[in-house]
Design a protein around this motif. Structure first.
Motif, PDB file in Angstrom:
ATOM      1  N   VAL A 149      56.556  21.839  72.259  1.00 54.41           N
ATOM      2  CA  VAL A 149      56.242  20.425  72.468  1.00 54.41           C
ATOM      3  C   VAL A 149      55.733  20.238  73.896  1.00 54.41           C
ATOM      4  N   PRO A 150      54.469  19.880  74.073  1.00 51.66           N
ATOM      5  CA  PRO A 150      53.952  19.670  75.434  1.00 51.66           C
ATOM      6  C   PRO A 150      54.545  18.414  76.053  1.00 51.66           C
ATOM      7  N   LEU A 151      54.537  18.358  77.371  1.00 51.93           N
ATOM      8  CA  LEU A 151      55.034  17.198  78.096  1.00 51.93           C
ATOM      9  C   LEU A 151      54.105  16.013  77.851  1.00 51.93           C
ATOM     10  N   ARG A 152      54.649  14.963  77.273  1.00 50.90           N
ATOM     11  CA  ARG A 152      53.825  13.792  76.961  1.00 50.90           C
ATOM     12  C   ARG A 152      53.640  12.916  78.195  1.00 50.90           C
ATOM     13  N   PRO A 153      52.461  12.343  78.355  1.00 53.97           N
ATOM     14  CA  PRO A 153      52.306  11.334  79.404  1.00 53.97           C
ATOM     15  C   PRO A 153      53.078  10.081  79.015  1.00 53.97           C
ATOM     16  N   ARG A 154      53.512   9.333  79.995  1.00 57.41           N
ATOM     17  CA  ARG A 154      54.191   8.081  79.674  1.00 57.41           C
ATOM     18  C   ARG A 154      53.823   7.022  80.701  1.00 57.41           C
ATOM     19  N   SER A 155      54.115   5.783  80.373  1.00 60.26           N
ATOM     20  CA  SER A 155      53.742   4.672  81.231  1.00 60.26           C
ATOM     21  C   SER A 155      54.895   3.688  81.329  1.00 60.26           C
ATOM     22  N   ALA A 198      65.016  22.808  60.800  1.00 58.94           N
ATOM     23  CA  ALA A 198      63.648  22.496  61.192  1.00 58.94           C
ATOM     24  C   ALA A 198      63.413  22.915  62.633  1.00 58.94           C
ATOM     25  N   THR A 199      62.146  23.118  62.961  1.00 60.33           N
ATOM     26  CA  THR A 199      61.770  23.494  64.323  1.00 60.33           C
ATOM     27  C   THR A 199      60.287  23.230  64.525  1.00 60.33           C
ATOM     28  N   PRO A 200      59.849  22.887  65.749  1.00 55.11           N
ATOM     29  CA  PRO A 200      58.414  22.861  66.042  1.00 55.11           C
ATOM     30  C   PRO A 200      57.868  24.260  66.313  1.00 55.11           C
ATOM     31  N   ASN A 201      58.756  25.231  66.415  1.00 66.14           N
ATOM     32  CA  ASN A 201      58.412  26.601  66.766  1.00 66.14           C
ATOM     33  C   ASN A 201      57.889  27.344  65.529  1.00 66.14           C
ATOM     34  N   ASP A 202      57.498  28.608  65.703  1.00 64.65           N
ATOM     35  CA  ASP A 202      57.069  29.430  64.570  1.00 64.65           C
ATOM     36  C   ASP A 202      58.136  30.470  64.226  1.00 64.65           C
ATOM     37  N   ALA A 203      59.371  30.199  64.646  1.00 57.84           N
ATOM     38  CA  ALA A 203      60.507  31.055  64.315  1.00 57.84           C
ATOM     39  C   ALA A 203      61.746  30.179  64.236  1.00 57.84           C
ATOM     40  N   TYR A 204      62.636  30.518  63.309  1.00 62.56           N
ATOM     41  CA  TYR A 204      63.839  29.693  63.141  1.00 62.56           C
ATOM     42  C   TYR A 204      65.006  30.557  62.701  1.00 62.56           C
ATOM     43  N   PHE A 205      66.172  30.243  63.274  1.00 61.68           N
ATOM     44  CA  PHE A 205      67.411  30.915  62.887  1.00 61.68           C
ATOM     45  C   PHE A 205      68.147  30.052  61.877  1.00 61.68           C
ATOM     46  N   VAL A 206      68.436  30.626  60.713  1.00 60.64           N
ATOM     47  CA  VAL A 206      69.222  29.950  59.672  1.00 60.64           C
ATOM     48  C   VAL A 206      70.664  30.419  59.819  1.00 60.64           C
TER      49      VAL A 206
END
Length: 840
Positions: free
Chosen positions: A103-109, A651-659
């Motif tokens: 997850v990239p750092l989102r800009p915020r205001s 669930a994960t945003p990654n391409d690997a997950y531990f069950v």
């Protein structure tokens, strides 16, 4: 270790900290001990929290605790000593893939016109939060099957989160785990790892500091690794806490050179803690002075910010501001530290010194250990109430912080920021933990969990309700959800229009922009609810769009066309309830703003099982990996059930997950695993599949699994008896029953008399702790009813093993584990990761 000041305060603070924080069960510095409160010297007679290196050799780096060798084992957050990090290679570290944030750092205001509190100021003082989410070692990479977690939901007031930890025996350099990075970045908050050199009384060795600045030619080799770790794992910088005595001016100069080198090479940031001075001595200044200013600017920028120790006052902060400006630095790059570990919002803070009423903020604020709200809580509801009181204020309304208490809440001083600055924006009000999991309103998993990687952006305003009559009560409801484990609930007496401000935003409206709201009413009928949208040209004036009626008591989506407002920019998103209802009650499961139709991503490919560990004949843990798709918010992982349905595994945003837990269904010989991609608009792909095979034919089962357990006591709120029958040893240091009582016993009610064939006891080492904490002497007793006397079935003396198996032939409903010598040494704590009773 962030020194506390005067001796009476030291003693009182340490006692209070012990009452609310996990007690140290281990020998000094043993893996599994919580990190010591930073900067606190040991009072006379106290046991230091971290011990010197076991070898006793100056500069020796203790080895990391041995990992379970099986390839399907639990991955943990990474930690090192300066010399051991030199051997780290992400290609060779089997856990590295599971610790990556995608997850990239989102800009915020932050729009000053939309701040909730008139006293708050935008664009001035910032907040850094130093949080210990778990122990240094055995901290799961991707969450666990335990809802009891510091699931923070007030990101709008925080600018930087420091993943706090480290100890002499475990590791001095601690990288944040992926779930925390994911949640923080989704909210526009930077994340730093920690480099912690403890005082000598807590095991610190000045050789470790010298190891830290070692060079190969012109390269600072440890700094190269700090940059590599931050880039690979996807976080933003490092908090440097150097409190080990014995340094000199040359060593202090080398540390500054290292930080400049790393910043220039890897664009990694640093926050420096006010402890070591330019002379090399450890002398806390509580201010920016000529003794420590070179760690900020030398004359070039050395660190990005400085955390000032806790003894500051108005004069010191005022002089610090003046001095920072003379160096060409913003005074808000100085963080005046407050220590809330022991007393939370009962901590005395000279607020006017840092945030004077009606005047510009003097500096920023650094908060040490705000997770007091979780550590001191009696349960989930108490945690959420305390966290709201800490951040928002006594009235759970950031627009109204009036209170007789000196602690008004951070919302009184800091204007909210928002990461809702780009489309699509979707929230299901999922806080990242719960007791079940829903997808599309369907229950796909029962049982507790935490996973901040799937936490949605929390509402900016918690809670602001405008009404001329009775105000409705908004809340996060953990009893139902559309996506995840929670939803938004509006309840109370509706006798006038109620406008509930939810999100500050900066979302441009196009000709095909839509706003959808998923709602649930107790029965078919009018929702009495409208979506409320304000635009930047009139940010406090809401345009409403009626959600109409529902056709039943289930979740229903209402999709609204915003094309009439094309060219405008959304500044606020809220809801307005209108009409009359003595017992109004509605749940909102999702709000989404997006363009066009909901897009489905392409399916992931190459799904494979990297490894599997047999927990029992009917349970496995798995490591999965796949090749990801583009435009993905996260991946959902399922198992296919015999009836054609699916059970959610995580669930994960990654391409690997531990069950952590895959249970065999009956006598099945294989289980199909599915992974599907979920887009940022919550469109879903086709599933990628793979198969896990089972060996043998299941016969007996662990009849204690999930049964009611009681005990003589527990060390912490998260170490109760239920942890010994939850079927898991991979959830980290708190995935156990722990007791410090005089008599130590654990009882399990099997529900009915069962024919038992063996007991299995999984001791401390099974969960990754030291073998020194394996239970030495214990008995197991049985009985058929609560009125009967106990019968001894097993007696063990002199055990040293991590797990023990005890064949029996018995019939019983109640079983009891009694511990007479809990460890191999003098440590008084019993630690049982699982108490299993096998039979039919």
């Amino acid at each position: 270790m962030m020194r506390r000041r005067a001796l009476p305060a030291v003693c009182g603070a340490l006692i209070a900290a012990f009452l609310v924080a996990p007690p140290v069960h281990a020998d000094p510095g043993t893996p599994g001990s919580p990190p010591a409160a930073p900067g606190t010297p040991s009072p006379a007679g106290a046991t230091p929290s971290s011990a010197p290196a076991p070898s006793g050799t100056p500069g020796a780096s203790p080895a990391r605790p041995a990992r379970v060798a099986a390839t399907g084992a639990q991955p943990y957050a990474s930690y090192w000593h300066p010399n051991t990090i030199l051997n780290w290679d992400p290609a060779k570290d089997p856990d590295a893939r599971f610790n990556r944030s995608r997850v990239p750092l989102r800009p915020r205001s932050s729009d000053p016109a939309l701040k909730a509190n008139p006293n708050a100021r935008a664009g001035e003082g910032k907040v850094a939060s130093l949080v210990s989410f778990g122990p240094t070692s055995n901290n799961p990479s991707q969450g666990s099957l335990d809802p009891n977690y510091y699931a923070f939901t007030h990101w709008q007031y925080v600018d930087t989160l420091v993943f706090w930890g480290g100890s002499a025996s475990e590791g001095l350099i601690l990288a944040p785990n992926a779930t925390v990075i994911d949640a923080a970045h989704r909210n526009g908050v930077k994340v730093y790892g920690t480099v912690f050199f403890p005082p000598t009384a807590y095991g610190g060795q000045i050789q470790w500091v010298r190891d830290f600045v070692q060079k190969s030619g012109s390269n600072y080799v440890v700094a190269d690794k700090l940059v590599e770790v931050a880039k690979h794992y996807g976080f933003d910088g490092w908090f440097i806490n150097q409190e080990t005595a014995g340094g000199d001016a040359a060593l202090a100069t080398e540390i500054r050179s290292l930080m400049k080198y790393a910043r220039a090479k890897g664009q990694v940031e640093f926050m420096w803690y006010d402890a070591m001075t330019e002379s090399g001595s450890v002398t806390w200044q509580d201010a920016l002075t000529t003794a420590n200013d070179a760690f900020l600017s030398d004359p070039a920028r050395v660190s990005d910010s400085m955390f000032l120790d806790f003894g500051w006052n108005a004069g010191k902060l005022s002089s610090s501001r003046t001095h920072a400006r003379s160096l060409g630095r913003d005074e808000h790059e100085l963080y005046a530290g407050i220590d809330t570990e022991s007393a939370g919002y009962n901590t005395g803070v000279p607020w006017d010194a840092v945030f004077p009423a009606g005047q510009p903020h003097v500096t920023s604020l650094g908060i040490y250990r705000p997770e007091w709200t979780w550590k001191s809580s009696t349960g989930p509801a108490d945690f959420r109430a305390k966290d709201s009181r800490f951040w928002v204020g006594a009235n759970a309304d950031p627009s109204n912080t009036a209170t007789s208490s000196a602690w008004k809440g951070l919302a009184h001083y800091i204007a909210e920021s928002t990461p809702v600055t780009a489309k699509p924006f979707v929230t299901g009000f999922n806080t990242g933990h719960g007791d079940f999991y829903n997808v599309g309103g369907v229950r796909v998993r029962t049982g507790g969990w935490n996973n901040l990687s799937v936490q949605d952006v929390p509402p900016t305003y918690q809670w602001v309700v405008e009404s001329s009559g009775t105000r409705l009560t908004p809340s996060i409801d953990y009893g139902d959800a559309y996506e995840g484990g929670s939803s938004l609930r509006l309840a109370g007496k509706l006798d006038a229009a109620n406008t509930v401000r939810l999100y500050q935003a900066k979302l441009p409206v196009a000709a095909d922009t839509k706003l959808s709201v998923v709602v649930k009413t107790p029965a078919a009928g009018p929702t009495r609810l409208k979506a409320a949208v304000a635009f930047i040209d009139a940010p406090n004036s809401f345009t409403t769009l009626d959600l109409g009626s529902t056709s039943g008591a289930g979740w229903e989506r209402k999709t609204l066309d915003l094309s009439a407002h094309a060219g405008k920019t959304i500044a606020q998103i809220g809801l307005r309830a209108e009409g009359s209802d003595a017992s109004y009650d509605i749940r909102v499961g999702q709000i989404a703003v997006y363009d066009g139709s909901v897009d489905a991503p392409s399916a992931p490919t190459g799904l494979q099982v990297l490894g599997a560990t047999d927990v029992s004949s009917s349970r496995k843990s798995l490591r999965l990996a796949w090749t990801g798709s583009s435009g993905v918010h996260h991946y959902d992982v399922y198992r296919r059930d015999a009836d054609g349905g699916r059970t959610y595994l995580g669930a994960t945003p990654n391409d690997a997950y531990f069950v952590p837990q895959l249970d065999r269904a009956g006598t099945e010989q294989s289980t199909t695993i599915e992974v599907e991609a979920v887009s940022a608009e919550y469109g879903r792909s086709a599933a990628a599949t793979t198969t896990v095979t089972w060996s043998g034919t299941p016969g007996e089962e662990n009849v204690a699994l999930g049964r009611t357990a009681t005990a003589s006591g527990q060390c912490n709120a998260e170490e109760g008896p239920a942890k010994a029958v939850n079927g898991s040893v991979t959830g980290g240091n708190s995935d156990k029953w722990c007791a410090l009582t005089g008599e130590k016993w654990l009882e399990v009610d099997l529900g009915q008399a069962r024919a038992l064939t063996k007991f299995v006891v999984r001791h401390a080492q099974s969960g990754g702790e030291s073998a020194q904490f394996n239970t030495r002497d214990f008995t197991i007793q049985v009985r058929d009813s609560a009125s009967e006397a106990w019968r001894t079935a097993v007696t063990v003396t002199g055990n040293t093993a991590a797990a023990t198996t005890h064949p029996v032939t018995a019939s019983a409903r109640h079983i009891r584990l009694s511990i007479t010598k809990p460890t191999q040494n003098t440590d008084p704590a019993a630690r049982i990761y699982e108490f299993e009773a096998w039979g039919k």
